[in-house]
Write an enzyme that holds these catalytic residues in place. Structure first.
Site, PDB file in Angstrom:
ATOM      1  N   HIS A 105      42.262  43.733  36.406  1.00  0.00           N
ATOM      2  CA  HIS A 105      42.776  43.754  37.784  1.00  0.00           C
ATOM      3  C   HIS A 105      43.810  44.881  37.938  1.00  0.00           C
ATOM      4  O   HIS A 105      43.837  45.577  38.954  1.00  0.00           O
ATOM      5  CB  HIS A 105      43.458  42.431  38.124  1.00  0.00           C
ATOM      6  CG  HIS A 105      42.562  41.234  38.073  1.00  0.00           C
ATOM      7  ND1 HIS A 105      42.651  40.281  37.096  1.00  0.00           N
ATOM      8  CD2 HIS A 105      41.552  40.847  38.882  1.00  0.00           C
ATOM      9  CE1 HIS A 105      41.744  39.341  37.312  1.00  0.00           C
ATOM     10  NE2 HIS A 105      41.057  39.667  38.386  1.00  0.00           N
ATOM     11  N   GLN A 148      27.916  41.330  42.327  1.00  0.00           N
ATOM     12  CA  GLN A 148      28.856  41.142  43.440  1.00  0.00           C
ATOM     13  C   GLN A 148      29.116  42.476  44.142  1.00  0.00           C
ATOM     14  O   GLN A 148      29.103  42.572  45.375  1.00  0.00           O
ATOM     15  CB  GLN A 148      30.161  40.554  42.903  1.00  0.00           C
ATOM     16  CG  GLN A 148      31.324  40.598  43.870  1.00  0.00           C
ATOM     17  CD  GLN A 148      32.538  39.856  43.360  1.00  0.00           C
ATOM     18  OE1 GLN A 148      32.561  38.636  43.373  1.00  0.00           O
ATOM     19  NE2 GLN A 148      33.560  40.559  42.909  1.00  0.00           N
ATOM     20  N   GLY A 150      35.619  45.532  40.612  1.00  0.00           N
ATOM     21  CA  GLY A 150      35.286  45.853  39.223  1.00  0.00           C
ATOM     22  C   GLY A 150      33.780  45.866  38.998  1.00  0.00           C
ATOM     23  O   GLY A 150      33.041  45.051  39.557  1.00  0.00           O
ATOM     24  N   SER A 166      38.330  39.016  31.409  1.00  0.00           N
ATOM     25  CA  SER A 166      37.955  38.033  32.424  1.00  0.00           C
ATOM     26  C   SER A 166      38.998  36.930  32.417  1.00  0.00           C
ATOM     27  O   SER A 166      39.486  36.545  31.344  1.00  0.00           O
ATOM     28  CB  SER A 166      36.591  37.433  32.083  1.00  0.00           C
ATOM     29  OG  SER A 166      36.379  36.235  32.808  1.00  0.00           O
ATOM     30  N   GLN A 193      32.896  29.813  46.923  1.00  0.00           N
ATOM     31  CA  GLN A 193      31.996  30.500  45.987  1.00  0.00           C
ATOM     32  C   GLN A 193      31.757  29.700  44.707  1.00  0.00           C
ATOM     33  O   GLN A 193      31.110  30.191  43.788  1.00  0.00           O
ATOM     34  CB  GLN A 193      32.489  31.914  45.688  1.00  0.00           C
ATOM     35  CG  GLN A 193      33.784  31.997  44.892  1.00  0.00           C
ATOM     36  CD  GLN A 193      34.311  33.430  44.827  1.00  0.00           C
ATOM     37  OE1 GLN A 193      34.818  33.966  45.799  1.00  0.00           O
ATOM     38  NE2 GLN A 193      34.175  34.062  43.665  1.00  0.00           N
TER      39      GLN A 193
HETATM   40  O1  PAF Z   1      35.657  38.918  41.916  1.00  0.00           O
HETATM   41  C1  PAF Z   1      36.430  38.027  42.337  1.00  0.00           C
HETATM   42  O2  PAF Z   1      37.493  37.767  41.785  1.00  0.00           O
HETATM   43  C2  PAF Z   1      36.024  37.235  43.570  1.00  0.00           C
HETATM   44  O3  PAF Z   1      34.659  36.989  43.600  1.00  0.00           O
HETATM   45  C3  PAF Z   1      36.492  37.882  44.888  1.00  0.00           C
HETATM   46  C4  PAF Z   1      35.830  39.207  45.132  1.00  0.00           C
HETATM   47  C5  PAF Z   1      38.003  38.054  44.867  1.00  0.00           C
HETATM   48  C6  PAF Z   1      36.147  36.966  46.057  1.00  0.00           C
HETATM   49  O4  PAF Z   1      36.756  35.717  45.944  1.00  0.00           O
END
Ligand code: PAF
Length: 287
Positions: free
Chosen positions: A37, A154, A148, A186, A61
């Protein structure tokens, strides 16, 4: 660094910045931040006048039986990391701020794309991701957003959503950040006990093996994937969800390995599901 808990606070700050002519970058996260991050925030800080990071564990999600309740959280640690990396505003909303109790509107890509790879075992996952990212785009109205490459499906889905819904936002992909021994960073690595942490190295080892075979000229996807699977299967704690080669844009399976192909995997190590991948020939906008 401003800590904003409401949509109204974010809108007010960003409006003031835009009045000054600032370029605004958004880094969407679910918190429990690590060096992966931090690399996104660093890139955003280098390219944008103001950086907003969202820190929100998005319930829509997570499917039934997934780790929504146990997902790791440490907001004090997140704030310290974000301050150190040049974040200007962290958006840290309650679930009730993001979703009205009777919220019933979703953003979903109605093609095969979200049904491939992770979508096979996580059928509502990408609908939740698209919905929350689209909400974050509407709230923050960034010029650029940073994601990322580890979550390659995604990223491809968000690019498609941005194109299809005409968001005027530049999507920037940043490379996978790895621990010294190769494991892709992760937040879920924290679930691994010491034996599992060691076993988890099969993912990056399989990625490096795949890269080596590709560089040596392997173009048959079936042969490449078989070699990668065989390596993972040597590890007793590992259970393959998928190891696949797909087109890097559409996410549809391919039989030939060529530049732009995404080779991706999801593997359970004990009860923890981890993902990793590489793109043949590298990604177009690696930072
Ligand atoms: O990759 C993530 O951490 C999540 O899927 C995101 C993009 C912040 C959406 O909640």
């Amino acid at each position: 660094m401003i800590i904003a808990r409401t949509i109204a606070e974010v809108r007010k700050c960003v409006a003031a910045w835009k009045k000054e002519g600032q370029v605004v970058g958004l880094v969407p996260t679910m918190g429990y931040l690590h060096a992966g991050h931090a690399s996104l925030v660093d890139r955003a800080a280098a390219e944008c006048g103001k950086v907003v990071v969202s820190d929100f564990v998005n319930p829509t999600q997570f499917g039934e039986g997934e780790d929504l309740q146990s997902y790791p959280r440490d907001f004090a640690h997140d704030c310290a990391l974000l301050e150190a990396h040049g974040c200007d505003l962290v958006f840290y909303p309650e679930v009730s701020e993001m979703y009205a109790e009777d919220a019933a509107t979703y953003v979903e890509i109605l093609s095969e794309m979200p049904k491939q790879l992770c979508g096979k075992t996580r059928p509502i996952h990408f609908r939740g991701v698209c919905t929350v990212v689209s909400k974050l785009f509407n709230i923050v109205q960034p010029d650029r957003a940073y994601f990322g490459q580890k979550d390659a499906q995604q990223l491809a889905i968000i690019r498609r959503m941005v194109r299809d819904l005409s968001y005027g936002i530049e999507i920037i992909a940043c490379p996978i950040v790895r621990e010294e021994d190769g494991l892709a960073m992760s937040s879920r690595n924290t679930y691994l006990n010491p034996a599992e942490r060691q076993a988890a190295l099969v993912l990056s080892e399989a990625v490096f093996l795949g890269e080596r075979l590709t560089e040596a000229g392997e173009t048959d996807a079936a042969a490449l994937l078989a070699a990668m699977r065989a390596h993972i299967e040597e590890e007793p704690l590992a259970k393959i969800d998928y190891v696949s080669a797909v087109d890097g844009v559409t996410m549809m399976p391919v039989s030939k390995i060529e530049p732009g192909v995404l080779v991706a995997m999801a593997v359970y190590i004990g009860r923890t599901r981890l993902i990793d991948n590489f793109t043949v020939g590298g990604t177009a906008d690696d930072c």
